[in-house]
Write a protein that holds these residues in place. Structure first.
Motif, PDB file in Angstrom:
ATOM      1  N   GLN A   1      40.128  36.419  43.538  1.00 40.14           N
ATOM      2  CA  GLN A   1      38.750  35.944  43.620  1.00 40.14           C
ATOM      3  C   GLN A   1      37.806  37.118  43.828  1.00 40.14           C
ATOM      4  O   GLN A   1      38.048  37.975  44.675  1.00 40.14           O
ATOM      5  CB  GLN A   1      38.590  34.955  44.772  1.00 40.14           C
TER       6      GLN A   1
ATOM      7  N   THR B   1      42.734  38.265  47.356  1.00 42.18           N
ATOM      8  CA  THR B   1      43.809  37.426  46.849  1.00 42.18           C
ATOM      9  C   THR B   1      43.880  36.142  47.654  1.00 42.18           C
ATOM     10  O   THR B   1      43.950  36.183  48.886  1.00 42.18           O
ATOM     11  CB  THR B   1      45.153  38.164  46.928  1.00 42.18           C
ATOM     12  N   LEU B   2      43.871  35.014  46.981  1.00 44.16           N
ATOM     13  CA  LEU B   2      43.951  33.720  47.637  1.00 44.16           C
ATOM     14  C   LEU B   2      45.404  33.374  47.938  1.00 44.16           C
ATOM     15  O   LEU B   2      46.331  34.045  47.490  1.00 44.16           O
ATOM     16  CB  LEU B   2      43.317  32.639  46.752  1.00 44.16           C
TER      17      LEU B   2
ATOM     18  N   ASN C   1      45.944  33.686  43.187  1.00 40.24           N
ATOM     19  CA  ASN C   1      44.830  33.986  42.294  1.00 40.24           C
ATOM     20  C   ASN C   1      43.919  35.044  42.910  1.00 40.24           C
ATOM     21  O   ASN C   1      43.870  35.217  44.126  1.00 40.24           O
ATOM     22  CB  ASN C   1      44.034  32.724  41.988  1.00 40.24           C
TER      23      ASN C   1
ATOM     24  N   GLN D   1      31.177  33.281  42.120  1.00 34.89           N
ATOM     25  CA  GLN D   1      32.582  33.576  42.366  1.00 34.89           C
ATOM     26  C   GLN D   1      33.372  33.359  41.092  1.00 34.89           C
ATOM     27  O   GLN D   1      33.172  32.377  40.380  1.00 34.89           O
ATOM     28  CB  GLN D   1      33.158  32.688  43.479  1.00 34.89           C
TER      29      GLN D   1
ATOM     30  N   SER E   1      33.654  37.881  44.478  1.00 31.94           N
ATOM     31  CA  SER E   1      32.401  37.234  44.886  1.00 31.94           C
ATOM     32  C   SER E   1      31.238  38.204  44.755  1.00 31.94           C
ATOM     33  O   SER E   1      31.376  39.398  45.032  1.00 31.94           O
ATOM     34  CB  SER E   1      32.491  36.742  46.343  1.00 31.94           C
TER      35      SER E   1
ATOM     36  N   SER F   1      36.035  38.495  48.719  1.00 33.83           N
ATOM     37  CA  SER F   1      36.764  38.935  47.526  1.00 33.83           C
ATOM     38  C   SER F   1      38.177  39.318  47.925  1.00 33.83           C
ATOM     39  O   SER F   1      38.383  40.000  48.922  1.00 33.83           O
ATOM     40  CB  SER F   1      36.062  40.140  46.879  1.00 33.83           C
TER      41      SER F   1
ATOM     42  N   GLU G   1      37.364  33.177  39.843  1.00 31.96           N
ATOM     43  CA  GLU G   1      38.760  33.073  40.263  1.00 31.96           C
ATOM     44  C   GLU G   1      39.639  33.061  39.025  1.00 31.96           C
ATOM     45  O   GLU G   1      39.415  32.286  38.096  1.00 31.96           O
ATOM     46  CB  GLU G   1      38.984  31.796  41.082  1.00 31.96           C
TER      47      GLU G   1
END
Length: 523
Positions: free
Chosen positions: A390, A383-384, A388, A413, A392, A381, A415
């Motif tokens: 995410q 920040t991508l 974005n 998940q 989980s 879990s 997002e």
């Protein structure tokens, strides 16, 4: 991007040694020690610790004379030598040591100016502590640059020191987290409002090495429930736990499926923190912890508590499991943290119906397994790289199938963009769940089909999915039924995209995109 300087592995610090000798800069003893090095002799010196105070560097050094005598001395200097550096010195006065240039060039200086990507592959997340920072000389018009010594705290190179050049000074004593971009470049990870993911990864590795699959415990509990020699309280706990498990056919009901996921143990801590202690009774993890508390503790253990009330459950997990497992973690290979599905691990079954010590180990291993799922959720879990967010949720639901127990592993998940998250929090009653991107993964082993994995994605109301069967005949069977599955999904009102089935298992590539939520704070 912060670059590691490109000097040779020993050149950077040895240049400082040469410069110090040419300018007469010496190591100053904090306490005068006459004759620490005999007149006319040199001694080998190893830096045991390094600390920066302002523009001065304090070093604890171990001197080894030619006679074999060793002495530890406190010194200060205007230049740093990293921990582990070895140089030769001679004494000029009672409170001064001079460096010997020739030996300084030849001996090892324990610092790295480039990374060995075979030991720290690209994508590896490193954590280190800043030991020193100094401004580098600059010509007029040039951008300021700073050189820091950073001691690594993680990876296979933990304990070594990196020489890092950066465009701004790094605070001495601060903890840094960075992702390896190449052998001479790191990308520092920004501050995070969540817990330190390094601690999560370390705890996850420990829990996974101690975990044991749920069917072993559940089969043992069936023996306990049938045994007339079992104590009434323990038998009641075993019967209650077994009765709470859903039948396979019951999961076709959405309400039963929701309830099973809610009671899988994934949300136990959240319930306790939310003041919902009264709702934890059917929770699988809560029942396992109560079971552990009722079983006799191992001779060297600390599980003497006869009861465990709901108010103390949050502190008991995963402490009970760690204490009960004892030596288990020392004899099992460590799986890759964060991998899905969690690999099965079976412990020795009960030798007889009264083998409560083995039952304790099975129960503790089951707690660690559920804890591994929870830690995997935290690890995945964040920040991508595209900004974005995410979230989980990973858990495991044991299902009754005839006389067997089938563990169903589930990972969900979500997002969403920061704007979608802000809108969801601002107007929760008007939020549209389909605006976010949803992924679901399932893993189970159903006889006679063998191990199966399902990966599905729901984006803007469109569903796509892939199925993986380890047995080739099962893959062919599923492939022949995908048309029927598509029709049933369309009948449910879903927009269905590609549906495919493959033999084998899903490819497991490097998982580096979720390693951005690391803490950067002053120690």
């Amino acid at each position: 991007m912060t670059e590691i300087n490109s000097l040779g592995a020993q050149t950077a610090l040895n240049t400082q040694v040469v410069k110090a000798t040419m300018t007469g800069d010496l190591l100053r003893l904090l306490q005068p020690q006459p004759g620490v090095v005999a007149e006319g002799e040199t001694a080998q010196a190893e830096v045991l610790s390094l600390r920066q105070v302002g523009q001065t560097y304090m070093m604890l050094m171990r001197l080894s004379a030619n006679s074999g005598q060793q002495t530890q001395v406190q010194t200060s200097a205007s230049f740093p030598l990293p921990q582990g550096s070895q140089v030769s010195v001679t004494q000029t006065q009672n409170n001064e040591l001079a460096l010997v240039v020739q030996a300084g060039k030849a001996n090892n200086v324990a610092t790295l100016t480039r990374l060995d990507t075979s030991q720290t592959p690209v994508g590896t997340l490193l954590q280190g502590k800043v030991v020193t920072t100094q401004a580098l000389p600059q010509n007029p018009g040039e951008v300021a640059s700073y050189r820091s010594l950073v001691t690594l705290l993680s990876s296979s190179q933990a304990g070594t020191t990196l020489t890092i050049d950066s465009p701004r000074p790094l605070p001495v004593g601060s903890l840094l987290s960075a992702v390896v971009q190449g052998d001479q470049s790191l990308r520092f990870v920004p501050l995070s409002g969540r817990q330190d993911q390094l601690a999560v990864a370390q705890q996850l590795a420990t829990q996974q090495s101690q975990q044991a699959s749920l069917p072993g415990l559940l089969n043992a509990l069936q023996q306990v429930a049938r045994s007339p020699d079992t104590g009434a309280e323990l038998r009641a706990s075993a019967e209650r736990l077994l009765a709470s498990l859903p039948q396979a056919r019951e999961l076709a009901d959405p309400k039963t499926l929701t309830q099973s996921l809610n009671n899988s143990g994934a949300f136990l801590e959240a319930k306790l923190l939310g003041g919902l202690a009264g709702s934890v009774a059917p929770d699988l993890k809560a029942q396992l912890v109560r079971l552990v508390a009722q079983l006799p503790a191992p001779p060297a253990g600390t599980l003497a508590s006869p009861t465990l009330v709901a108010s103390t459950l949050a502190q008991a997990v995963p402490g009970f499991a760690r204490n009960a497992l004892g030596m288990l973690g020392q004899f099992s290979p460590r799986p890759q943290p964060g991998a899905f599905p969690l690999p099965s691990r079976l412990l020795q079954a009960l030798e007889n119906e009264g083998d409560l010590q083995q039952l304790l180990r099975l129960a503790a291993g089951a707690v660690s397994r559920l804890q591994s799922h929870a830690l995997s959720s935290l690890q995945q879990s964040g920040t991508l790289e595209n900004g974005n967010l995410q979230t989980s949720w990973q858990t495991e639901v044991p299902i009754r199938h005839g006389q067997e127990f089938i563990p169903l592993q589930v990972k969900l998940q979500r997002e969403e963009t920061p704007e979608q998250k802000a809108g969801r929090e601002r107007e929760p009653e008007q939020r549209d769940p389909l605006q976010a991107l949803w992924r679901i993964e399932l893993a189970f082993d159903l006889a006679p089909l063998g191990p199966l994995q399902v990966q599905a994605q729901l984006a803007q109301g469109r569903l796509t999915g892939q199925l993986w069967a380890e047995q080739e005949r099962t893959a062919r069977l599923i492939d022949s039924q995908l048309g029927t599955l598509r029709e049933r999904l369309l009948a449910r009102g879903l927009d269905v995209g590609d549906l495919e089935c493959f033999p084998g298992t899903p490819p497991q590539g490097p998982r580096t995109r979720l390693e951005q939520r690391w803490v950067d704070e002053t120690a």
